[in-house]
Design a protein around this motif. Structure first.
Motif, PDB file in Angstrom:
ATOM      1  N   UNK A 143       7.946  19.411   0.337  1.00 56.49           N
ATOM      2  CA  UNK A 143       8.924  18.803  -0.577  1.00 56.49           C
ATOM      3  C   UNK A 143      10.044  18.111   0.180  1.00 56.49           C
ATOM      4  N   UNK A 144      10.323  18.513   1.441  1.00 62.62           N
ATOM      5  CA  UNK A 144      11.404  17.923   2.216  1.00 62.62           C
ATOM      6  C   UNK A 144      10.906  16.833   3.155  1.00 62.62           C
ATOM      7  N   UNK A 145       9.677  16.378   3.026  1.00 61.56           N
ATOM      8  CA  UNK A 145       9.120  15.360   3.914  1.00 61.56           C
ATOM      9  C   UNK A 145       9.785  14.007   3.672  1.00 61.56           C
ATOM     10  N   UNK A 146       9.691  13.139   4.656  1.00 61.72           N
ATOM     11  CA  UNK A 146      10.302  11.811   4.563  1.00 61.72           C
ATOM     12  C   UNK A 146       9.639  10.969   3.476  1.00 61.72           C
ATOM     13  N   UNK A 147       8.331  11.072   3.311  1.00 64.61           N
ATOM     14  CA  UNK A 147       7.623  10.283   2.300  1.00 64.61           C
ATOM     15  C   UNK A 147       7.926  10.754   0.884  1.00 64.61           C
ATOM     16  N   UNK A 148       8.469  11.972   0.730  1.00 67.96           N
ATOM     17  CA  UNK A 148       8.808  12.506  -0.591  1.00 67.96           C
ATOM     18  C   UNK A 148      10.263  12.228  -0.970  1.00 67.96           C
ATOM     19  N   UNK A 149      11.079  11.779  -0.040  1.00 68.30           N
ATOM     20  CA  UNK A 149      12.500  11.552  -0.291  1.00 68.30           C
ATOM     21  C   UNK A 149      12.798  10.058  -0.364  1.00 68.30           C
ATOM     22  N   UNK A 150      14.093   9.741  -0.512  1.00 69.86           N
ATOM     23  CA  UNK A 150      14.505   8.351  -0.665  1.00 69.86           C
ATOM     24  C   UNK A 150      14.326   7.556   0.623  1.00 69.86           C
ATOM     25  N   UNK A 180      11.794   7.401   2.467  1.00 70.80           N
ATOM     26  CA  UNK A 180      10.477   6.753   2.445  1.00 70.80           C
ATOM     27  C   UNK A 180      10.522   5.422   1.703  1.00 70.80           C
ATOM     28  N   UNK A 181      11.240   5.373   0.541  1.00 72.76           N
ATOM     29  CA  UNK A 181      11.368   4.112  -0.192  1.00 72.76           C
ATOM     30  C   UNK A 181      12.123   3.068   0.618  1.00 72.76           C
ATOM     31  N   UNK A 182      13.150   3.501   1.382  1.00 67.44           N
ATOM     32  CA  UNK A 182      13.902   2.557   2.225  1.00 67.44           C
ATOM     33  C   UNK A 182      12.991   1.964   3.298  1.00 67.44           C
ATOM     34  N   UNK A 183      12.171   2.805   3.922  1.00 64.33           N
ATOM     35  CA  UNK A 183      11.251   2.305   4.962  1.00 64.33           C
ATOM     36  C   UNK A 183      10.252   1.313   4.365  1.00 64.33           C
ATOM     37  N   UNK A 184       9.762   1.599   3.153  1.00 65.95           N
ATOM     38  CA  UNK A 184       8.831   0.665   2.494  1.00 65.95           C
ATOM     39  C   UNK A 184       9.518  -0.672   2.246  1.00 65.95           C
ATOM     40  N   UNK A 185      10.806  -0.633   1.859  1.00 62.85           N
ATOM     41  CA  UNK A 185      11.538  -1.886   1.683  1.00 62.85           C
ATOM     42  C   UNK A 185      11.722  -2.647   2.975  1.00 62.85           C
ATOM     43  N   UNK A 186      11.925  -1.912   4.080  1.00 68.46           N
ATOM     44  CA  UNK A 186      12.058  -2.587   5.376  1.00 68.46           C
ATOM     45  C   UNK A 186      10.731  -3.218   5.817  1.00 68.46           C
ATOM     46  N   UNK A 187       9.619  -2.600   5.420  1.00 69.65           N
ATOM     47  CA  UNK A 187       8.312  -3.124   5.828  1.00 69.65           C
ATOM     48  C   UNK A 187       7.993  -4.469   5.192  1.00 69.65           C
ATOM     49  N   UNK A 188       8.685  -4.815   4.097  1.00 69.27           N
ATOM     50  CA  UNK A 188       8.431  -6.115   3.459  1.00 69.27           C
ATOM     51  C   UNK A 188       8.787  -7.246   4.420  1.00 69.27           C
ATOM     52  N   UNK A 190       0.826  -1.208   0.000  1.00 68.37           N
ATOM     53  CA  UNK A 190       0.000   0.000   0.000  1.00 68.37           C
ATOM     54  C   UNK A 190       0.869   1.271   0.000  1.00 68.37           C
ATOM     55  N   UNK A 191       1.903   1.308   0.879  1.00 71.62           N
ATOM     56  CA  UNK A 191       2.745   2.507   0.948  1.00 71.62           C
ATOM     57  C   UNK A 191       3.621   2.656  -0.300  1.00 71.62           C
ATOM     58  N   UNK A 192       3.978   1.532  -0.936  1.00 68.33           N
ATOM     59  CA  UNK A 192       4.751   1.638  -2.185  1.00 68.33           C
ATOM     60  C   UNK A 192       3.923   2.303  -3.281  1.00 68.33           C
ATOM     61  N   UNK A 193       2.647   1.938  -3.393  1.00 68.78           N
ATOM     62  CA  UNK A 193       1.770   2.608  -4.376  1.00 68.78           C
ATOM     63  C   UNK A 193       1.636   4.100  -4.061  1.00 68.78           C
ATOM     64  N   UNK A 194       1.639   4.437  -2.758  1.00 65.32           N
ATOM     65  CA  UNK A 194       1.502   5.843  -2.378  1.00 65.32           C
ATOM     66  C   UNK A 194       2.764   6.642  -2.703  1.00 65.32           C
ATOM     67  N   UNK A 195       3.951   6.020  -2.508  1.00 64.21           N
ATOM     68  CA  UNK A 195       5.215   6.736  -2.756  1.00 64.21           C
ATOM     69  C   UNK A 195       5.443   6.966  -4.244  1.00 64.21           C
ATOM     70  N   UNK A 196       4.992   6.022  -5.067  1.00 60.62           N
ATOM     71  CA  UNK A 196       5.196   6.164  -6.524  1.00 60.62           C
ATOM     72  C   UNK A 196       4.480   7.403  -7.049  1.00 60.62           C
ATOM     73  N   UNK A 197       3.292   7.698  -6.555  1.00 58.66           N
ATOM     74  CA  UNK A 197       2.506   8.846  -7.017  1.00 58.66           C
ATOM     75  C   UNK A 197       2.899  10.090  -6.215  1.00 58.66           C
ATOM     76  N   UNK A 198       4.074  10.646  -6.518  1.00 57.20           N
ATOM     77  CA  UNK A 198       4.552  11.800  -5.750  1.00 57.20           C
ATOM     78  C   UNK A 198       3.803  13.080  -6.097  1.00 57.20           C
ATOM     79  N   UNK A 199       3.265  13.152  -7.280  1.00 57.23           N
ATOM     80  CA  UNK A 199       2.495  14.345  -7.633  1.00 57.23           C
ATOM     81  C   UNK A 199       1.226  14.450  -6.780  1.00 57.23           C
TER      82      UNK A 199
END
Length: 606
Positions: A138-145, A147-155, A121-130
């Motif tokens: 723009x400097x939020x954690x979910x908008x930067x790299x 966020x992708x690392x945390x999504x990978x850890x959640x797997x 679910x969070x991976x689909x959310x991170x892909x749609x940054x617009x």
């Protein structure tokens, strides 16, 4: 020194906290060895860290009464991007105890963890940054790299089984504070290597179970494919049966048509025979009276001969058609026999498959019996261990009482008592570890037993389907046997029709021979007619004596005239008689030219 960006420092700190919380949750859950509930402390800390990560850089939205800053907005957006998340969003909205958006977001995170799809679910959310830019800076954690690392850890959280009660829990008023004391190192981390070994063993067991599940899924898919192929072959057989039935109905209709045409032909031939007989008799009578009647009979017989020749040609054409129909029926018989042999082969193959499934079922039943016996033995061992632990606890209480008395009585024996106490504590810890290991093995055996029961249930369902298909095919084979019997009956009827047709051919041949005889008679009459055309009979006064015996004609010796040579004889001299099929009495023949003699009644009649 360069000044660091405070937002980057915040992102790094949150990423490190997320790593620590996820790692600690996985290790503690695997060592715990059971499904987690909502009161489990590492799980509560994980939700607090995830809430801080999602709140980082969140934009403030203005409302009518105050400013609103919540994470429910971006989480609600997942429903539009991932269709499978609609069920979670609907269940969160329907919960009666939730009043604030923050409470709904916390309930959403718990439901996603139970579904093991939080990372998706969070991976689909991170892909749609617009789309995320509407909710985050723009400097939020979910908008930067990060966020992708945390999504990978959640797997990695997919190895955890959680059973959380969301309905009765107060999620609106919870305070999200991170407890850093949990992540600080202590003396208890010395046995980390052994714990890692245990975790690796558990992960290997989990991988084995997943591989076994994949193999079972592949066997189920192959069985489904086999069932689909059997259904297709069954539909093909049904279509072929319908085609065979239609062909048999067409053959029956053609047989009825042939019978009706045959009866019509018989009626026509009988009418023609009667008409020809009547016409021949009438022509003979008219020929006796006048030559003009003989000419009319000749023309009528010629016309009838043409009609009979035409009828014979029609009958020959119909015979050719019947022969072609016979060849077609024989071809249809061969095709039906071939189909029957193929269906028998498929039945034999299905019976072999049924025997194989029965053997597999017997093996599975034996394995189930063995596993049940092993479960009984392990339950007995566990009961024995429980008795031992109870005995040890009782001895521990007695020893504590003795130690208290010894402390009061003797202060010098404290060291020895402490040593004994330490030994007993070590023994109890070792027994507790063994008991936890036995519990883990019991859980693993229960999961294996559940998998085997599900596999056996699927095999029983497949066996039931195979039995149904075999019964259906038996019914179809019975229908084919009935059709074969009907086809044999039709063959017998065809043979009867052939015999009738042969009888009709023989009758036609007889009729043709009679017509040829009548044609010969007509030619004889024509020859006699030609012979009479050039001669003139003598007058009665001039013919007074017979040419052979030279005696006078009288009432006893009547005059007979030869139609060929013109001589006149008496009835005594013209004794040569020739039988004719057209006349009931034999006719007299001339001795010299063997032509037919005509009795002369008076001198006026030629």
């Amino acid at each position: 020194l360069a000044v660091k960006d405070p937002t980057a420092v915040e992102r790094a700190n949150l990423l490190n906290m997320a790593k620590l919380s996820i790692k600690g949750l996985i290790e503690s859950a695997l060592s715990f060895g059971r499904t987690l509930d909502s009161d489990y402390p590492p799980l509560q800390q994980f939700f607090v860290v995830m809430e801080h990560c999602l709140k980082h850089g969140l934009k403030v939205r203005k409302s009518f009464l105050s400013y609103n800053k919540t994470i429910w907005g971006p989480l609600e957006l997942v429903e539009k991007l991932y269709p499978e998340a609609e069920e979670i969003a609907a269940s969160v909205r329907d919960l009666p105890g939730l009043k604030t958006p923050l409470g709904r977001a916390r309930a959403w995170l718990r439901l996603a963890l139970m579904q093991k799809k939080m990372a998706d679910y969070l991976r689909c959310l991170i892909i749609q940054r617009d789309l995320l830019s509407e909710f985050y800076e723009y400097h939020a954690l979910m908008m930067e790299e990060e966020g992708a690392v945390i999504v990978g850890l959640l797997v990695g959280l997919n190895v955890i089984d959680a059973n959380l009660c969301v309905k009765g829990e107060d999620l609106d008023s919870q305070v999200g504070v991170i407890d850093f004391s949990v992540y600080l190192k202590s003396d208890d981390d010395i046995g980390g290597k052994e714990r890692n070994v245990q975790i690796a063993a558990i992960l290997d067991q989990k991988n084995y179970v997943e591989e076994l599940n994949r193999q079972l899924n592949s066997t189920v898919s192959s069985l489904h494919a086999r069932v689909d192929s059997l259904e297709k072959s069954n539909t093909k057989l049904i279509e072929e049966l319908a085609i065979a039935k239609n062909n048999i109905i067409k053959l029956q209709e053609e047989n009825h048509q042939l019978r009706s045409e045959n009866t019509l032909i018989l009626m026509k031939t009988q009418h023609h025979l009667e008409a020809t007989k009547v016409d021949v008799e009438a022509e003979l009578q008219t020929y006796k009276h006048s030559r003009q009647g003989l000419d009319e009979m000749y023309t009528e017989a010629r016309r009838q001969l043409r009609e009979e020749a035409q009828l014979r040609q029609d009958m020959e054409n119909e015979l050719v058609v019947q022969v072609s129909m016979k060849h077609e029926i024989e071809l249809a018989m061969k095709l039906l026999e071939k189909d029957i042999h193929e269906k028998q082969d498929t039945l034999i193959g299905l019976r072999q498959q049924l025997d194989e499934v029965k053997a597999i079922n017997v093996e599975m039943y034996q394995k189930l019996q063995v596993s049940e016996d092993a479960m009984k033995e392990k339950n007995e061992i566990i009961s024995r261990l429980e008795d031992k632990t109870n005995q040890i606890n009782a001895t521990m209480k007695q020893l504590e009482q003795r130690l208290q008395q010894a402390e009061k009585a003797q202060m010098d024996a404290e060291a020895e008592d402490e040593k004994l106490k330490q030994e007993y504590v070590n023994k109890s810890e070792s027994l507790q570890n063994e008991f936890s290991q036995k519990e883990k093995q019991l859980l693993q055996l229960e999961t294996d037993l559940k998998i085997e029961k599900e596999w056996r249930q699927t095999l029983e369902d497949d066996l039931q389907k195979e039995k149904e298909t075999v019964s259906h095919l038996k019914a179809e084979t019975q229908e084919i046997v009935n059709l074969k019997k009907e086809f044999l009956k039709l063959q017998e009827k065809n043979k009867q029709l052939k015999s009738i047709c042969e009888d009709q051919e023989a009758a036609l041949q007889e009729l043709a021979s009679k017509l040829s005889e009548s044609k010969l008679k007509i030619e004889d009459i024509k020859e006699a007619n030609k012979a009479l055309q050039g001669q003139v009979w003598l007058k009665d006064k001039e013919a007074t004596h017979c040419k052979l015996c030279e005696k006078e004609f009288s009432l006893s010796k009547r005059k007979h005239h030869c139609r060929n040579c013109g001589e006149i004889f008496c009835n005594a001299c013209s004794d040569n008689e020739l039988p004719l099929p057209s006349s009931p009495k034999p006719v007299r023949v001339c001795d010299s030219c063997h032509a037919i003699l005509i009795q002369r009644c008076s001198s006026t009649v030629p």
